[in-house]
Design an enzyme around this catalytic site. Sequence first.
Site, PDB file in Angstrom:
ATOM      1  N   CYS A 116      44.546   7.337  28.235  1.00 19.41           N
ATOM      2  CA  CYS A 116      45.141   8.674  28.025  1.00 19.41           C
ATOM      3  C   CYS A 116      44.704   9.614  29.138  1.00 19.41           C
ATOM      4  O   CYS A 116      45.413  10.548  29.487  1.00 19.41           O
ATOM      5  CB  CYS A 116      44.795   9.231  26.654  1.00 19.41           C
ATOM      6  N   SER A 352      15.606  22.157  28.394  1.00 18.33           N
ATOM      7  CA  SER A 352      14.191  22.305  28.738  1.00 18.33           C
ATOM      8  C   SER A 352      13.304  21.666  27.680  1.00 18.33           C
ATOM      9  O   SER A 352      13.654  21.595  26.503  1.00 18.33           O
ATOM     10  CB  SER A 352      13.837  23.786  28.882  1.00 18.33           C
ATOM     11  N   VAL A 353      12.143  21.228  28.136  1.00 20.00           N
ATOM     12  CA  VAL A 353      11.159  20.642  27.220  1.00 20.00           C
ATOM     13  C   VAL A 353      10.722  21.695  26.207  1.00 20.00           C
ATOM     14  O   VAL A 353      10.646  21.440  25.002  1.00 20.00           O
ATOM     15  CB  VAL A 353       9.936  20.113  28.011  1.00 20.00           C
ATOM     16  N   GLY A 354      10.481  22.920  26.703  1.00 20.28           N
ATOM     17  CA  GLY A 354      10.037  23.994  25.808  1.00 20.28           C
ATOM     18  C   GLY A 354      11.096  24.364  24.788  1.00 20.28           C
ATOM     19  O   GLY A 354      10.785  24.597  23.613  1.00 20.28           O
ATOM     20  N   LEU A 408       6.933  30.407  24.404  1.00 14.73           N
ATOM     21  CA  LEU A 408       6.206  29.194  24.773  1.00 14.73           C
ATOM     22  C   LEU A 408       6.188  29.100  26.294  1.00 14.73           C
ATOM     23  O   LEU A 408       7.239  29.110  26.930  1.00 14.73           O
ATOM     24  CB  LEU A 408       6.902  27.970  24.154  1.00 14.73           C
ATOM     25  N   ARG A 436      12.064   4.107  18.386  1.00 14.86           N
ATOM     26  CA  ARG A 436      13.228   4.962  18.111  1.00 14.86           C
ATOM     27  C   ARG A 436      14.332   4.109  17.519  1.00 14.86           C
ATOM     28  O   ARG A 436      14.833   3.194  18.161  1.00 14.86           O
ATOM     29  CB  ARG A 436      13.716   5.603  19.416  1.00 14.86           C
ATOM     30  N   ARG A 945      45.845   4.114  13.692  1.00 14.44           N
ATOM     31  CA  ARG A 945      46.001   2.839  14.384  1.00 14.44           C
ATOM     32  C   ARG A 945      45.827   1.625  13.451  1.00 14.44           C
ATOM     33  O   ARG A 945      44.749   1.317  12.989  1.00 14.44           O
ATOM     34  CB  ARG A 945      44.989   2.752  15.526  1.00 14.44           C
ATOM     35  N   GLY A1119      53.340   2.295  15.720  1.00 16.27           N
ATOM     36  CA  GLY A1119      53.631   0.929  15.326  1.00 16.27           C
ATOM     37  C   GLY A1119      53.602  -0.080  16.453  1.00 16.27           C
ATOM     38  O   GLY A1119      54.099  -1.196  16.311  1.00 16.27           O
ATOM     39  N   GLU A1295      48.141  -2.223  18.403  1.00 18.99           N
ATOM     40  CA  GLU A1295      47.354  -2.138  17.170  1.00 18.99           C
ATOM     41  C   GLU A1295      46.747  -3.461  16.683  1.00 18.99           C
ATOM     42  O   GLU A1295      45.602  -3.479  16.232  1.00 18.99           O
ATOM     43  CB  GLU A1295      48.214  -1.528  16.056  1.00 18.99           C
TER      44      GLU A1295
END
Length: 1363
Positions: A116, A352-354, A408, A436, A945, A1119, A1295
């Site tokens: 697209c 930013s870290v802060g 901070l 994580r 879809r 379709g 599809e």
Amino acid sequence: MELQPPTNLIFAVNGERFELSHVDPSTTVLEFLRTRTRFKSVKLGCGEGGCGACVVLISKYDPVHDRVEDFTASSCLTLLCSIHGCSITTSEGIGNSKEGFHPIHERFAGFHASQCGFCTPGMCVSLFGALVNAEKTNCPEPPAGFSKVSVTEAEKAIAGNLCRCTGYRPIADVCKSFAVDVDMEDLGLNSFWRKGDSKDFKLSRLPQYDRNQTISRFPLFLKEIKHDVFLASEKHSWHRPISLMELQSLLQLNHANGTRIKVVVSNTGTGYYKDTGGYDKYIDLGGISELSKIRKDGTGVEIGAAVTITKAIEVLREESRIEFPSDYVIILEKIADHMNRIASGFVRNTASVGGNLVMAQKNNFPSDISVLLIAVDAMVHIMTGTQFEWLTLEEFLERPPIGMESVLLSIKIPSLELKKSESSEPRSRFLFETYRASPRPLGNALPYLSAAFLVSVSPCKDSGGIVVDTCRLSFGAYGSKHAIRAKKVEKFFSGKLLSVSILYDAVNLVRATIVPKDNTLKTSYRSSLAAGFIFQFFNPLINCPERIANSNGPSNLSFMTAFELTENQKQVHHDKIPTLLSSGEQFLDAGTEYQPIGEPIIKSGAALQASGEAVFVDDIPSPPNCLHGAYIYSTKPLANVRSIKLTPELKLDGVRDIISSKDIPKGGENVGSKTIFGVEPLFAEETARCVGDRLAFVVADTQKLADMAANSAVVDYDTENLEPPILSVEDAVERSSFFEVPSFLYPKHVGDISKGMAEADHKILSAEMNLESQYYFYMETQTALAVPDEDNCITVFSSSQCPEFLHSIVAKCLGIPENNVRVITRRVGGGFGGKAIKSIPVAASCALAAMKLKRPVRMYLNRKTDMIMAGGRHPMKITYSVGFRNDGKVTALDLQILVNAGIYVDISAVMPHNILCAFKKYDWGALSFDIKVCRTNHPSRSAMRGPGEVQGSFIAEAIIEHVAATLSMDVDCVRSINLHTYESLQLFYEHCHGEPDEYTLPSIWRKLAVSANYDHRTKMVQEFNRINTWKKRGISRVPVTVQLMQRPTPGKTSIFSDGSIVVEVGGIEIGQGLWTKVKQMAAYALSAIQCDGTEGLLEKIRVVQSDTVSMIQGGFTSGSTTSESSCEAVRLSCNILVERLKPLKERLQKEMGSIKWETLIVQAYMQAVNLSASSFYVPSNDSMSYLNYGAAVSEVEIDILTGETRFLQTDILYDCGQSLNPAVDLGQIEGAFVQGLGFFMLEEYETNLDGLVLQEGTFNYKIPSMDTIPKQFNVQILNSGHHQLRVLSSKASGEPPLLLAASIHCATRAAIKEARKQVLLWSNKDGADTTFQLRVPANMPVVKELCGFDIVERYLKWKMGRT
């Protein structure tokens, strides 16, 4: 404090200078670029920094080091005032059609990596940013034509960019093609070379990359700009203090007079916490040098609060390059590695870290950084007024939310030397690890749980084991208050000799400690993750004491290698992200009979899409006096609406009107959309019937203001005298709330169910399953522009898959004849069915407002509203009873399905037909069913879809899996035995089964087993599972049979006097390559004139936008068959032109011998030959409907400690007949499959008890990304020969491949089955329950739950029992 006089904001965009004196400080770079410049390549996809469609390259001059810093950023989050003195580069600035495309653009086109095209410019800028920065490294000079960037870096450059069309594999190829270490053989299908060409030839054909092209063209005038900036207007001001003293003064002054202040560094926080209120003053901390400093000494590393996450990562990694890194350096590197998986590159570059830590402190943001820093006992430096203090990060997070007077300043990671001096054990070592669990391995997703552990251990002299001296265990979870330390667990471990029993007790203690506050399935999941992380860290230490005892020297390298455990030791293995995110092979067997049909030519307009010059609806410049609209929608599922009020100040400030059903003109109708099954009103009249029901349409001067006004609207509801809403299919059954399905659409039963059940050796009775919804996630949301014209006429520009229907509804709504309406659609930024019926009310709302106010009105729906109103895929409840023989052959099946259609019928009446069409892919013996389409108080569901087919095909697989599990048979054997013979196919697909040689599924099934090496890989999977404890694999082969239907379609071909050709079709280009196939067809059909020059006709053809006045009866683009129908319509129109030209051509040939195309056309003009021909293709009864086939083998690997599923390999064999364009069809196959993968494995689209969607943006709705697709993705397009009733023997591809993604789900189920067998072994039980159900989507919590939330405890208990 004396304020400086206001300054002007100066910056550059693509080298052009901009100087502004008055700026609303809340204006983003995206908003400015799209509304005040001609550069429209930056797209609004989410407004959250979560999709990458708006990425720009920001270049900033550093006068201290006399260098330019270049970094990608989300322009939807970056405030315009913050780029003072900067240069912005967009995709048009990299290259364009006038000055020449950049090789990035050309390769995106040539590798077929843009469909697209809405997301493509952002991808190009992300990749460009990686190339620019790679040139600044000290890496060796690469060969000519390559960048210094590595394959891994190139792929990861776009890991945060989302695409809903392509399936990512060709995008990965584009990235890799620039890399210095690329293997050219690894690059897939492209238009530059053919398989088997030499490496030198390939290099010569690639659009040449000149490294000088990436040298940032930073405008010299910007180097003279002073970076302190003060901008002021009547209402707002922007300050950029350059010292802490100046900042203190600003804060004190404004705190005293109650000014609303926003303190910003990069504004990325608004991606998560949306700004709803306005501010009087903005204070940019980016100019204060103290906040951007980094200090390193013997006491640790101190990072200024305004330092970006990307810069922090670089700093933490700097020292890791030494040969023998210390424990501390290894810790810093691991922190950096983890931080590299936070957000995405273009967010980390500015966030930013802060700012991250302040959001965690004030708003309980689920910050990974806080988890990491708590584990290493980080300190924070705070300024409150004129007071300064150091706190531990832990203390900082525990305090009440900090006020505006506090700032901070910096964060300090203390050195380990301080801790070592506290330790009495000289042989102790520090071990550090981070964890994580997240839906996306590479980031761009919040974690379910993150953790970091810093542990001091030493060898025990007496036992030879390991003693835990001290430990810091930190956890953070999405849903908990903020990151915490598990202090009870730390205390429990301290001083203890590690053993299985100690670990068992610790794991139980962790479970009791880590209990996120969200009370859902995910609570149990997160607690089990915490237990798993503790186990992953400590279990290896129990098993390798002798190697630790021998560890010596200044570093813990040997110490760490002692903990690197391999899978075949049946231990936890911490997998690194593989170097190649995606690789694959493509096998195309294209025909050459109808050239250029069958050629894999580049998608029409692909390079324009890449450069961002392709015009989408929202890119059309606003006409003068244009207004913008936004919906006020219901937040109740069923309620009477008493009144709607706006915030008073918004009423006066640019809000022009609120349009509702009362504004529909005399003679008009309150109609928002209409199908043959029923009508949906444009606006609720008195009663709102679902959450998301349109109540009114706010019209304002800007889109931002319209959205703010709609958000601020206060709706007074009344539910008296109303029945309770229907919010489940069970409620619908109880209250007989159903939509009628026309008899011609309701499928027929097959065979005698009673007889079939009597023949069965076994029966499964009344088994139940549920399937949930899926959101379209088109990158471009719903959008329209309506422009009133003379004589009560109106032109509507719409991103719609069905302009003809939209045209009719606009006329009905306005009460004007249809010849007063014109609807234009050039291209659609992703549709998937969601831009069909659902696009109509958006256009009708704009048209209604435009006609009333006599001004143009446009709307671009924000992502949240789009998600709430979209409806999406149909959820359903399935109950089945099945009879089968001992050999697995099914003899009878009774199916009962309740489809949740929502409040209006839309296209839902076709669902029984669609479900059964795909479900009947197996020979069920006898088949009976009762499918009810339930009317509920949810937003109406629409086509998505493969609507119904996806669910039907999957239900069939789930039943086959259930049968195999009941019989303890190999499920692949059960699938094989239930595939149709041609005779049973005729019975189940009465009118569309085709000829015997067209039933290609049995041969596809066999060929795929060979090409995918299925039998051998099945054995390899079994062996892997035998020797691995914590990872399990599964493999599955799945078939699909889909019934497709062609519809009547118009076409028109016109030849201009210079021989160039324009083609119009009813079908809409939505990324599926319709225009490309149509161009090829026109070139093929016109070449039948057989004159000189027709071989170059392809370059002379342009397909133009859909215009409902120029071409009526355009129909529906849906379709999968619109491309082939449009091609046939164009062929018919070209045939007419050829017939008209033939007599002239023959006469001229006699006179001239040979004749050129251009000469023929000039002569035709002179002799008044009509060179414009229209046609209307109406498929015959025997060609209208046909079956298509495919199969896929998928292999997955699950981590049973986290529930993560890695998609290792998918092999697809798909029948395209004779493909009209194999490159386009390949893109459709891959893209559909990956969208299906999203449905089956990743995408949750849930609602609360009122029916309000819970997932309302990129933070909690996760479509597949570059790192969540099959690592090896092989596709073979089968050329199944001649099909006389098809368009040049072609078959559709849009599809059906989506259904094949069920193979991933089935493979995951197979892997879980192996895990459950193992868990039962640990519990000393026999006979695993193999008939379990695996939910859709089978995301991480679902997989983990089926493997067992208590799996670690069970294992440890089993180990304790064995010792």
